[in-house]
Scaffold this active site. Structure first.
Site, PDB file in Angstrom:
ATOM      1  CD  GLU A   1      -3.866  -6.066   3.361  1.00 21.08           C
ATOM      2  OE1 GLU A   1      -4.716  -5.273   3.815  1.00 21.08           O
ATOM      3  OE2 GLU A   1      -2.640  -5.909   3.504  1.00 21.08           O
TER       4      GLU A   1
ATOM      5  CD  GLU B   1      -3.215  -0.957   1.977  1.00 27.00           C
ATOM      6  OE1 GLU B   1      -3.166  -0.108   2.887  1.00 27.00           O
ATOM      7  OE2 GLU B   1      -4.207  -1.684   1.780  1.00 27.00           O
TER       8      GLU B   1
END
Ligand code: BGP
Length: 470
Positions: free
Chosen positions: A370, A165
């Site tokens: 995720e 991320e």
């Protein structure tokens, strides 16, 4: 598109789940580990410290056995940089190297593919002190660390992920506890995107190094991607959504895949006098490393509305919530979507939209690194944990993967967050995600015993049927 007949999940589909070192391991000063920025940060009030977490450091065998019982084909975990290099660079910690070697061997024992994230929010504290990603040397620090990982684990790890991320670190660094602004900085936005630029260079060099050292391995980025919808069909809102997509999503993947800056993000940064300084040769570096696949975390989509530039917008308030930037877009909530107990919108159809969009933009296989539902779970007296809400969430998202596969999107696997309960980024252990319940509270560590949630048995059946029994 309505499909009369759905395509099946490929036999090689990687069913599993994810965790990250600083949220699950604990033992943050054991066996020679150096501190990371997560270990020294002030945790939000009312939430647990990160020194014990799920005690995975001491319980990985038990947890990997439970993952094997669920039928996992893959387990995504991250390596804590400071277990390997306690000071961030230089001295290698043999005990730390041994720990992940054992974790990898434990996975392989059960034919679980280890999928390694190299960096998940945990910059070594000493490097943090020296300026973290704001320093150009951070590129070399990361490449040195990458080399040690490839040398030690390249014989057994086939799938690598670079930086978890990166877009969240850039858009919402203070929430994750990672943003460092050097003293005397006069242009914060430019500083943030300078750090982002260094991460892009580091990632590209690490991907190139991986291909050079490990020709059979595959490596990719792992940004948080969710398409941004226009709030209405007004052309202005469509432009706003394009802006939002450029800044939140495509900036990161255009750089990773094509080695170029996304034109909309670049135009905005230039306008704000925030385009990072580039050295000669940076464009070549960005083009030198190419991903073999795209890993991406998906929690939900966003919705953008035209902003006339006068609104006092503050930017992101969590990974999934962003009120926008003046003149670029205004983030609004989507009236068609329900929300989790923690306020994040739930959008399975948006997952399909995101997979379709990613594949048509980049034509690379996709790995979901995720996805999941944070909720309060209750351990019943008989040791059961009933989490139908999680099953419902995961089921609806997996259905969309099958639809995306039927849309001819190439999907490699699904690694929801999280294998086992762990500490959330800023909301403690009370916000749980795991298939495996960990018996502890925010401040009472209890016995840390593991319990199988209802979702554990459900996922076990689903994997057994390769996604046909939902
Ligand atoms: C992602 C992070 C994870 C994880 C997850 C859930 O942004 O990569 O580390 O924590 O979100 O978020 P949270 O813990 O804030 O609920």
């Amino acid at each position: 598109m309505i499909h009369k007949k759905l395509k099946s999940f490929p036999d090689s589909f990687l069913w599993g789940a994810s965790t990250s070192a600083y949220q699950v391991e604990g033992a943050n000063s054991e066996d020679g580990k150096g501190p990371s920025c997560q270990d020294i940060k002030k945790v939000p009030e009312g939430t647990s410290e990160l020194d014990v977490c799920a005690d995975e450091y001491h319980r990985y065998k038990e947890d990997i056995a439970l993952m094997a019982e669920m039928g996992f084909k893959a387990y995504r975990f991250s390596i804590a940089w400071t277990r390997i290099l306690p000071h961030g660079t230089g001295e290698v910690n043999a005990k730390g190297v041994e720990y992940y070697s054992n974790v990898i061997d434990e996975c392989l024992k059960y034919h679980i593919e280890p999928i390694v994230t190299m960096f998940h929010f945990d910059m070594p504290a000493e490097l943090d002190e020296r300026g973290s990603w704001s320093k150009r040397e951070s590129v070399d620090w990361f490449v040195e660390y990458a080399r040690v990982l490839f040398q030690n684990y390249g014989d057994r790890v086939k799938y690598w992920l670079t930086i978890n991320e990166q877009n969240v670190l850039t858009l919402v660094g203070p929430v994750i506890g990672t943003l460092r602004i050097p003293e005397g900085c006069t242009n914060e936005l430019k500083e943030i995107y300078q750090q982002n630029h260094h991460m892009l260079l580091a990632q590209s060099k690490a991907m190139a190094l991986c291909h050079e050292m490990l020709p059979n391995a595959k490596i990719g980025p792992a940004p948080n991607i969710g398409v941004m919808y226009p709030a209405t069909c007004s052309p202005e809102d469509y432009l706003a959504a394009q802006n939002a997509n450029g800044l939140r999503n495509w900036l990161y993947l255009d750089a990773a895949v094509y080695g170029t800056y996304n034109n909309l993000a670049k135009a905005w940064l230039e306008e704000k006098n925030a385009m990072p300084d580039m050295l000669e040769g940076d464009e070549d570096i960005l083009k030198s490393g190419k991903p073999d696949y795209i890993g991406f975390n998906y929690y939900n989509t966003g919705t953008a509305q035209y902003s006339d530039g006068t609104e006092p917008l503050t930017g992101a308030s969590s990974q999934q919530e962003n009120d926008g930037f003046p003149g670029l877009f205004r983030g609004v909530s989507n009236p068609y979507l329900p929300k989790t107990e923690f306020g994040w919108e739930i959008d399975p159809t948006g997952f399909r939209c995101t997979m379709r969009e990613l594949y048509s933009r980049y034509q690379l296989p996709l790995l979901v690194t995720e996805n999941g539902l944070g909720a309060y779970d209750t351990l019943e007296e008989d040791g059961t944990v009933h989490d139908p809400y999680r099953i419902d969430y995961l089921k609806k998202h997996i259905e969309e993967i099958r639809l995306a596969i039927s849309d001819d999107v190439e999907m490699m696997g699904y690694l929801p967050w999280s294998a086992v309960d762990l500490i959330s980024t800023h909301e403690g252990i009370s916000k749980r995600y795991g298939f495996i319940f960990v018996n502890r509270d925010e401040f009472d560590l209890k016995d840390m015993k593991r319990y199988r949630k209802d979702s554990f048995y459900w996922y076990q059946q689903l994997i057994k049927s390769n996604g046909t029994i939902l």
